[in-house]
Design a protein around this motif. Sequence first.
Motif, PDB file in Angstrom:
ATOM      1  N   GLU A 297       0.831  -1.203   0.000  1.00  0.00           N
ATOM      2  CA  GLU A 297       0.000   0.000   0.000  1.00  0.00           C
ATOM      3  C   GLU A 297       0.865   1.252   0.000  1.00  0.00           C
ATOM      4  O   GLU A 297       0.555   2.236  -0.678  1.00  0.00           O
ATOM      5  N   LEU A 298       1.973   1.212   0.755  1.00  0.00           N
ATOM      6  CA  LEU A 298       2.881   2.364   0.813  1.00  0.00           C
ATOM      7  C   LEU A 298       3.513   2.607  -0.555  1.00  0.00           C
ATOM      8  O   LEU A 298       3.602   3.751  -1.010  1.00  0.00           O
ATOM      9  N   ILE A 299       3.954   1.541  -1.228  1.00  0.00           N
ATOM     10  CA  ILE A 299       4.566   1.686  -2.547  1.00  0.00           C
ATOM     11  C   ILE A 299       3.544   2.195  -3.559  1.00  0.00           C
ATOM     12  O   ILE A 299       3.844   3.036  -4.406  1.00  0.00           O
ATOM     13  N   LYS A 300       2.314   1.699  -3.460  1.00  0.00           N
ATOM     14  CA  LYS A 300       1.268   2.085  -4.394  1.00  0.00           C
ATOM     15  C   LYS A 300       0.872   3.549  -4.232  1.00  0.00           C
ATOM     16  O   LYS A 300       0.769   4.291  -5.220  1.00  0.00           O
ATOM     17  N   LYS A 301       0.654   3.977  -2.987  1.00  0.00           N
ATOM     18  CA  LYS A 301       0.182   5.339  -2.733  1.00  0.00           C
ATOM     19  C   LYS A 301       1.321   6.345  -2.602  1.00  0.00           C
ATOM     20  O   LYS A 301       1.134   7.537  -2.841  1.00  0.00           O
ATOM     21  N   GLY A 302       2.498   5.874  -2.189  1.00  0.00           N
ATOM     22  CA  GLY A 302       3.627   6.777  -2.001  1.00  0.00           C
ATOM     23  C   GLY A 302       3.616   7.468  -0.647  1.00  0.00           C
ATOM     24  O   GLY A 302       4.606   8.074  -0.240  1.00  0.00           O
ATOM     25  N   GLN A 303       2.486   7.370   0.065  1.00  0.00           N
ATOM     26  CA  GLN A 303       2.361   8.016   1.382  1.00  0.00           C
ATOM     27  C   GLN A 303       1.298   7.294   2.203  1.00  0.00           C
ATOM     28  O   GLN A 303       0.263   6.896   1.676  1.00  0.00           O
ATOM     29  N   LEU A 304       1.595   7.138   3.485  1.00  0.00           N
ATOM     30  CA  LEU A 304       0.617   6.595   4.423  1.00  0.00           C
ATOM     31  C   LEU A 304       0.679   7.397   5.720  1.00  0.00           C
ATOM     32  O   LEU A 304       1.764   7.723   6.204  1.00  0.00           O
ATOM     33  N   ILE A 305      -0.511   7.687   6.261  1.00  0.00           N
ATOM     34  CA  ILE A 305      -0.593   8.372   7.559  1.00  0.00           C
ATOM     35  C   ILE A 305      -1.346   7.437   8.501  1.00  0.00           C
ATOM     36  O   ILE A 305      -2.470   7.027   8.212  1.00  0.00           O
ATOM     37  N   PHE A 306      -0.721   7.111   9.617  1.00  0.00           N
ATOM     38  CA  PHE A 306      -1.335   6.177  10.555  1.00  0.00           C
ATOM     39  C   PHE A 306      -0.849   6.477  11.972  1.00  0.00           C
ATOM     40  O   PHE A 306       0.105   7.239  12.178  1.00  0.00           O
ATOM     41  N   GLU A 307      -1.553   5.880  12.940  1.00  0.00           N
ATOM     42  CA  GLU A 307      -1.201   6.069  14.347  1.00  0.00           C
ATOM     43  C   GLU A 307      -0.675   4.766  14.931  1.00  0.00           C
ATOM     44  O   GLU A 307      -1.096   3.677  14.521  1.00  0.00           O
ATOM     45  N   THR A 308       0.246   4.894  15.879  1.00  0.00           N
ATOM     46  CA  THR A 308       0.789   3.727  16.565  1.00  0.00           C
ATOM     47  C   THR A 308       1.341   4.170  17.921  1.00  0.00           C
ATOM     48  O   THR A 308       1.211   5.340  18.302  1.00  0.00           O
ATOM     49  N   ILE A 309       1.944   3.239  18.617  1.00  0.00           N
ATOM     50  CA  ILE A 309       2.554   3.538  19.919  1.00  0.00           C
ATOM     51  C   ILE A 309       4.065   3.364  19.795  1.00  0.00           C
ATOM     52  O   ILE A 309       4.545   2.336  19.334  1.00  0.00           O
ATOM     53  N   HIS A 310       4.805   4.397  20.194  1.00  0.00           N
ATOM     54  CA  HIS A 310       6.257   4.336  20.172  1.00  0.00           C
ATOM     55  C   HIS A 310       6.824   4.196  21.580  1.00  0.00           C
ATOM     56  O   HIS A 310       6.151   4.554  22.570  1.00  0.00           O
ATOM     57  N   VAL A 311       8.065   3.714  21.624  1.00  0.00           N
ATOM     58  CA  VAL A 311       8.715   3.445  22.905  1.00  0.00           C
ATOM     59  C   VAL A 311      10.031   4.220  22.978  1.00  0.00           C
ATOM     60  O   VAL A 311      10.865   4.122  22.069  1.00  0.00           O
ATOM     61  N   LYS A 312      10.207   4.969  24.059  1.00  0.00           N
ATOM     62  CA  LYS A 312      11.459   5.708  24.259  1.00  0.00           C
ATOM     63  C   LYS A 312      12.538   4.759  24.786  1.00  0.00           C
ATOM     64  O   LYS A 312      12.255   3.617  25.160  1.00  0.00           O
ATOM     65  N   LYS A 313      13.773   5.250  24.814  1.00  0.00           N
ATOM     66  CA  LYS A 313      14.877   4.446  25.323  1.00  0.00           C
ATOM     67  C   LYS A 313      14.631   4.053  26.777  1.00  0.00           C
ATOM     68  O   LYS A 313      15.013   2.957  27.222  1.00  0.00           O
ATOM     69  N   SER A 314      13.939   4.926  27.514  1.00  0.00           N
ATOM     70  CA  SER A 314      13.645   4.672  28.924  1.00  0.00           C
ATOM     71  C   SER A 314      12.565   3.611  29.114  1.00  0.00           C
ATOM     72  O   SER A 314      12.358   3.129  30.230  1.00  0.00           O
ATOM     73  N   GLY A 315      11.866   3.251  28.032  1.00  0.00           N
ATOM     74  CA  GLY A 315      10.771   2.293  28.134  1.00  0.00           C
ATOM     75  C   GLY A 315       9.413   2.958  28.156  1.00  0.00           C
ATOM     76  O   GLY A 315       8.385   2.278  28.048  1.00  0.00           O
ATOM     77  N   GLU A 316       9.390   4.260  28.310  1.00  0.00           N
ATOM     78  CA  GLU A 316       8.123   4.997  28.337  1.00  0.00           C
ATOM     79  C   GLU A 316       7.467   4.935  26.956  1.00  0.00           C
ATOM     80  O   GLU A 316       8.115   5.103  25.937  1.00  0.00           O
ATOM     81  N   THR A 317       6.161   4.687  26.938  1.00  0.00           N
ATOM     82  CA  THR A 317       5.420   4.635  25.679  1.00  0.00           C
ATOM     83  C   THR A 317       4.616   5.910  25.490  1.00  0.00           C
ATOM     84  O   THR A 317       4.221   6.558  26.463  1.00  0.00           O
ATOM     85  N   PHE A 318       4.351   6.245  24.250  1.00  0.00           N
ATOM     86  CA  PHE A 318       3.539   7.427  23.953  1.00  0.00           C
ATOM     87  C   PHE A 318       2.950   7.270  22.561  1.00  0.00           C
ATOM     88  O   PHE A 318       3.540   6.626  21.678  1.00  0.00           O
ATOM     89  N   PRO A 319       1.758   7.836  22.337  1.00  0.00           N
ATOM     90  CA  PRO A 319       1.096   7.703  21.037  1.00  0.00           C
ATOM     91  C   PRO A 319       1.704   8.651  20.006  1.00  0.00           C
ATOM     92  O   PRO A 319       2.104   9.772  20.334  1.00  0.00           O
ATOM     93  N   VAL A 320       1.791   8.191  18.746  1.00  0.00           N
ATOM     94  CA  VAL A 320       2.344   9.018  17.685  1.00  0.00           C
ATOM     95  C   VAL A 320       1.498   8.888  16.426  1.00  0.00           C
ATOM     96  O   VAL A 320       0.789   7.903  16.224  1.00  0.00           O
ATOM     97  N   GLU A 321       1.594   9.921  15.589  1.00  0.00           N
ATOM     98  CA  GLU A 321       1.021   9.887  14.248  1.00  0.00           C
ATOM     99  C   GLU A 321       2.186   9.919  13.275  1.00  0.00           C
ATOM    100  O   GLU A 321       3.050  10.789  13.357  1.00  0.00           O
ATOM    101  N   ILE A 322       2.238   8.956  12.356  1.00  0.00           N
ATOM    102  CA  ILE A 322       3.354   8.838  11.426  1.00  0.00           C
ATOM    103  C   ILE A 322       2.890   9.174  10.017  1.00  0.00           C
ATOM    104  O   ILE A 322       1.944   8.572   9.503  1.00  0.00           O
TER     105      ILE A 322
END
Length: 482
Positions: free
Chosen positions: A346-371
């Motif tokens: 889908e990424l190759i076909k559209k060239g762009q994707l916008i989605f949300e996920t959860i990222h993890v810092k080096k400390s282990g803390e999680t936080f929501p992100v939009e990519i």
Amino acid sequence: MNSKKNKGIGRSMTKPQESIINEELLSAFNAMESVVWIIDKDNFILLSNNSVKNLFNKTTFEVIGKRCWKVAHGADQPVEGCPVLKARHSLQRESMEFQIGEKWFEVVVDPILNAEDRPIKYIHIITDITKSKQIYTKLRQNQRLLANSQRLAKIGGWEWDVELQKMYWTKELYRIHGFDPGNFDSGSPYHIEASLRCYKREDRVIISDAFFRCVEEGIAYDLEFEFKKLSGEKIWIRNAAEAILKGDKVKKVIGNIIDITEFKMANDALLIQSERIKTFFNSINEAIFVHPLKEEGEGFASFVEVNHIACKQYGYTYDEFLNISASDITAKSDVNEHGKGDFRKELIKKGQLIFETIHVKKSGETFPVEINSNIFYQNKKPYILALVRDITERKQSEKKQEFLINELQEALENIKTLKGLLPICSICKKIRDDKGYWNILEGYIEKHSEAFFSHGICPECSDKLYGDKDWYIEMKKKKDKT
């Protein structure tokens, strides 16, 4: 001269012929690959060796008594530049080259002089030089190709013969210096001195030391310098050299001087542009990640670039980021989903994707992100540039908004209850609820709204209750006076 009266070598020789060549030289004479003729002063062939058969497909009998230009060129008169005619006047060796079909020949003529220094005969030698001519032509082509290649690449070559103390340059090297090759003797060591004058004063020591270390110790060098041509034009050069050893002794030093001015200017411009891009890259107040897009099933590639904000937000150093991938900063529950083939397609076909996920810092803390993931190509290979936004505040705001909406909806539902048709007793004024129970008016309203009651008596009711009482009558009179 009659050809029948002049017999070629290989048959019985007449006494005049014996005076020209003796029997001891006969074998050597016929073994020569070149055609050798003895010609009289009128250009008639007196004697020929057997090689005439190979070069002209004629026997010695067929050529003796004929003029040389008739046999060699098939002409009835001397050809232009005839070496026999030239030797007649110069009284010394003369030569020429001529072509017959695809073959090339060289003619060398030496006059035989009498006591009065007048030519009485000529030694006429014709050699097939086709092979050497082809080699020479190929060599010339290679030399032209080399010269053109050096000119286009702006590369000049040089060679220093340590034993002979001689320096040799290519034409392109003279051009790089702005020198006229005619002003230099071939192999002259003066080339070194003249070249040194083109360097800055402080650089002359550096290049001289490098050159003599290479000559004496065989240590190669590769250096860049600012350089001034004879015309005063300033350029940049790269000077590189290495030693050619014979045993443990340096026999020669060969090197190149390359005009790198255009490369230097382009590189400087690229550095400036790169710095501008890097400044812009790091000025964006959101994390940016760049990494190759791997084939399906190959996992995630390590980051090749991140900005300062990414380092600050996630707690990793720049170098640490270059050794990890997107899977290392993504919650495990989402990693597999993002690594699926459908996601990649889908990424190759559209060239762009916008989605949300959860990222993890080096400390282990999680936080929501939009990519915001974008695909681009470098050297025909796909890369991902991901703009990652921390949406923690947005998520918190969404939760608060959701809570307020729920409260409002509940309030609206209560307000609608009070606005509907309310069954009320015409005698006691009680209200019947949805379950069939009769409720006191005040209690029902307080339950279905935010209103509260405080009790008192209105003037009309006061008159009905206390109108015949003396204290009430007296109180009303005082109130009326005021």
